[in-house]
Structures are given as C-alpha cells and as structure tokens.
Design a protein around this motif. Structure first.
Motif, PDB file in Angstrom:
ATOM      1  N   LYS A 110       0.819  -1.210   0.000  1.00 14.43           N
ATOM      2  CA  LYS A 110       0.000   0.000   0.000  1.00 14.43           C
ATOM      3  C   LYS A 110       0.852   1.259   0.000  1.00 14.43           C
ATOM      4  N   SER A 111       1.969   1.256   0.737  1.00 13.85           N
ATOM      5  CA  SER A 111       2.782   2.472   0.789  1.00 13.85           C
ATOM      6  C   SER A 111       3.394   2.777  -0.570  1.00 13.85           C
ATOM      7  N   SER A 112       3.841   1.758  -1.297  1.00 10.31           N
ATOM      8  CA  SER A 112       4.403   2.031  -2.620  1.00 10.31           C
ATOM      9  C   SER A 112       3.295   2.386  -3.604  1.00 10.31           C
ATOM     10  N   ASN A 113       2.093   1.849  -3.423  1.00 12.40           N
ATOM     11  CA  ASN A 113       0.956   2.219  -4.257  1.00 12.40           C
ATOM     12  C   ASN A 113       0.641   3.697  -4.062  1.00 12.40           C
ATOM     13  N   LEU A 114       0.615   4.158  -2.829  1.00 11.98           N
ATOM     14  CA  LEU A 114       0.358   5.562  -2.546  1.00 11.98           C
ATOM     15  C   LEU A 114       1.460   6.435  -3.135  1.00 11.98           C
ATOM     16  N   GLN A 115       2.695   6.017  -2.991  1.00 11.19           N
ATOM     17  CA  GLN A 115       3.807   6.784  -3.554  1.00 11.19           C
ATOM     18  C   GLN A 115       3.698   6.866  -5.069  1.00 11.19           C
ATOM     19  N   ASN A 116       3.333   5.782  -5.714  1.00  9.30           N
ATOM     20  CA  ASN A 116       3.168   5.784  -7.171  1.00  9.30           C
ATOM     21  C   ASN A 116       2.030   6.712  -7.592  1.00  9.30           C
ATOM     22  N   LEU A 117       0.935   6.676  -6.855  1.00 12.72           N
ATOM     23  CA  LEU A 117      -0.184   7.570  -7.161  1.00 12.72           C
ATOM     24  C   LEU A 117       0.206   9.033  -6.991  1.00 12.72           C
ATOM     25  N   GLN A 118       0.943   9.324  -5.936  1.00  9.12           N
ATOM     26  CA  GLN A 118       1.370  10.700  -5.695  1.00  9.12           C
ATOM     27  C   GLN A 118       2.347  11.163  -6.771  1.00  9.12           C
ATOM     28  N   PHE A 119       3.225  10.263  -7.216  1.00 12.53           N
ATOM     29  CA  PHE A 119       4.149  10.598  -8.293  1.00 12.53           C
ATOM     30  C   PHE A 119       3.377  10.888  -9.580  1.00 12.53           C
ATOM     31  N   ALA A 120       2.435  10.021  -9.919  1.00 14.84           N
ATOM     32  CA  ALA A 120       1.625  10.225 -11.129  1.00 14.84           C
ATOM     33  C   ALA A 120       0.854  11.535 -11.035  1.00 14.84           C
ATOM     34  N   GLN A 121       0.311  11.824  -9.866  1.00 13.52           N
ATOM     35  CA  GLN A 121      -0.436  13.059  -9.651  1.00 13.52           C
ATOM     36  C   GLN A 121       0.460  14.274  -9.915  1.00 13.52           C
ATOM     37  N   ALA A 122       1.668  14.255  -9.388  1.00  8.72           N
ATOM     38  CA  ALA A 122       2.589  15.383  -9.570  1.00  8.72           C
ATOM     39  C   ALA A 122       2.983  15.544 -11.042  1.00  8.72           C
ATOM     40  N   MET A 123       3.250  14.435 -11.726  1.00 10.06           N
ATOM     41  CA  MET A 123       3.633  14.501 -13.138  1.00 10.06           C
ATOM     42  C   MET A 123       2.477  14.995 -14.002  1.00 10.06           C
ATOM     43  N   LEU A 124       1.269  14.540 -13.701  1.00 11.70           N
ATOM     44  CA  LEU A 124       0.092  14.991 -14.446  1.00 11.70           C
ATOM     45  C   LEU A 124      -0.123  16.487 -14.257  1.00 11.70           C
ATOM     46  N   ARG A 125       0.101  16.967 -13.039  1.00 12.62           N
ATOM     47  CA  ARG A 125      -0.050  18.407 -12.780  1.00 12.62           C
ATOM     48  C   ARG A 125       0.948  19.202 -13.620  1.00 12.62           C
ATOM     49  N   GLU A 126       2.200  18.748 -13.661  1.00 12.75           N
ATOM     50  CA  GLU A 126       3.220  19.437 -14.453  1.00 12.75           C
ATOM     51  C   GLU A 126       2.908  19.400 -15.946  1.00 12.75           C
TER      52      GLU A 126
END
Length: 62
Positions: free
Chosen positions: A3-19
């Motif tokens: 779950k922790s790596s899933n959350l980290q992956n989601l947060q990374f994708a979120q940041a990249m999508l924002r950029e």
C-alpha cells in the motif's frame, strides 16, 4: 504491491500529471489540458481514497 508504494506511485503520477497539464496549458493545448486535468483529478481521488481506506487523520497533499 504494498500500500505504501501504491500511494507513492499515485502521488508521483499526480505530480507529473499536474506538471504536464501546466505545460500543455502554457502551450495553448486546450483539449490536451482538459484530458490531463481529468487524469489529474482521477489520481487525486485515488490518493484521497487510499488515505481514507487507511484511516489516516492527516490530509494528503492535493
């Protein structure tokens, strides 16, 4: 996947999508900006759902 790596992956994708959305918007790409915004919102919803399912009291950075 943990779950922790899933959350980290989601947060990374979120940041990249924002950029990417900001770049597309600056280039005047309205349709691409819209599609990236929809993907960003979906990633944000999933981050919040992951936090809620864990019962975390702190709000995620969205």
């Amino acid at each position: 996947m943990k779950k922790s790596s899933n959350l980290q992956n989601l947060q990374f994708a979120q940041a990249m999508l924002r950029e990417m959305r900001q770049t597309a918007q600056a280039d005047g790409e309205s349709l691409l900006t819209y599609l990236l915004e929809m993907a960003y919102l979906e990633a944000s919803d999933r981050v919040r759902a992951t936090w809620a399912s864990r019962g975390n009291n702190a709000k995620p950075d969205t």
